[in-house]
Design an enzyme around this catalytic site. Sequence first.
Site, PDB file in Angstrom:
ATOM      1  N   HIS A 173      44.578  36.021  41.340  1.00 13.24           N
ATOM      2  CA  HIS A 173      45.824  35.830  40.595  1.00 13.24           C
ATOM      3  C   HIS A 173      46.808  34.926  41.338  1.00 13.24           C
ATOM      4  CE1 HIS A 173      49.053  36.985  37.787  1.00 13.24           C
ATOM      5  NE2 HIS A 173      48.120  37.594  37.065  1.00 13.24           N
ATOM      6  N   GLU A 297      43.519  32.183  35.738  1.00 15.82           N
ATOM      7  CA  GLU A 297      42.788  33.434  35.940  1.00 15.82           C
ATOM      8  C   GLU A 297      41.379  33.288  35.355  1.00 15.82           C
ATOM      9  OE1 GLU A 297      45.175  36.867  34.702  1.00 15.82           O
ATOM     10  OE2 GLU A 297      46.910  35.515  34.706  1.00 15.82           O
TER      11      GLU A 297
END
Length: 328
Positions: A173, A297
């Site tokens: 992330h 992501e």
Amino acid sequence: MKTSFVKYGRKNNKDLCEITLENDHGMVAQVLNYGATLEKVLVDSENMILSLKKPADYSKERNFLGGSVGRIAGRVRAGQWKHGNEIHQLPLNDGENHIHGGVGTDMQVWNFRPSCTDKAARVDLTLFDPDGHNDYPGNLKLHASYELDNDNTLHYSLEAVSDKLTIFNPVNHTYFNLGERAEDLDLQLNADYYLPVDESGLPDRGMEQVAGTAFDFRKTKRIGDALTSDDAQIKLRNGIDHPFILNGNNPAATLSSRKHKLTVSTNAPALVLYVGNHFNHTGIADNIGQYDGITFEAQCPPAEGNDLGQITLLPFEKFKRVVNWKFE
């Protein structure tokens, strides 16, 4: 090539360490064993990602900055996974839904081992997540690695295996900004389709073409141009917070600033893009504001309902996610 590490604290009776990888050109990647987190990426001494002010801040509140988020990144509708005639219930920690694995892998202290060759500086991190933790079935062993080479490419991989049928959809992330703000960067994305979402942030109508929408980055476009559009999906999520289905052409994404370029490649079927819509210079991350960074992501896209077959792991089936970030 060079590796080193320093201890900066303790948590849950374990040492918290910052590991530094450096290549022959002076590019540096710093990794925390808390959450197998990518803390900094320095190119010409300039940080390419969003970072907190000091390593100890990362464990003070959950912020997802650079973390290896799991067991599942993103939301599961109603927290339910249906397999066969059974429905497995996960804890509801995002209104009526489950999000980001509960007390996730990005909030655990990983074991680590740095290593070095004449071609790469590397750190391997491992974590054991026991059966039933966050109500996920299966004893799960995770192995993450960061490897920096002399082409200024940082290679990230995450492998895992479980002894029971389970679900697994992790993600790194990291928020990238290339030394500027994401709003001002140019993006090219090899995705012809994206997933519109409902008010909870979950898909609700299948794929739609990016053509004619704010989500069309097939040709290079300034991210801020999408954020200021009148697109209903942009307004609904207060920015970009959407899965893009990759079309298989490489690279998956290219991000450019005035001085730097990032190229992203991955074996994931989708990239969920998020531009830090919620950051507002408060809390531990008070040095970060809205649209300051963008995530890529790399994961399976979230499902509309409780059929999670795409992210289901059979007992002892090996999972491997790979992401490469090349900086120029």
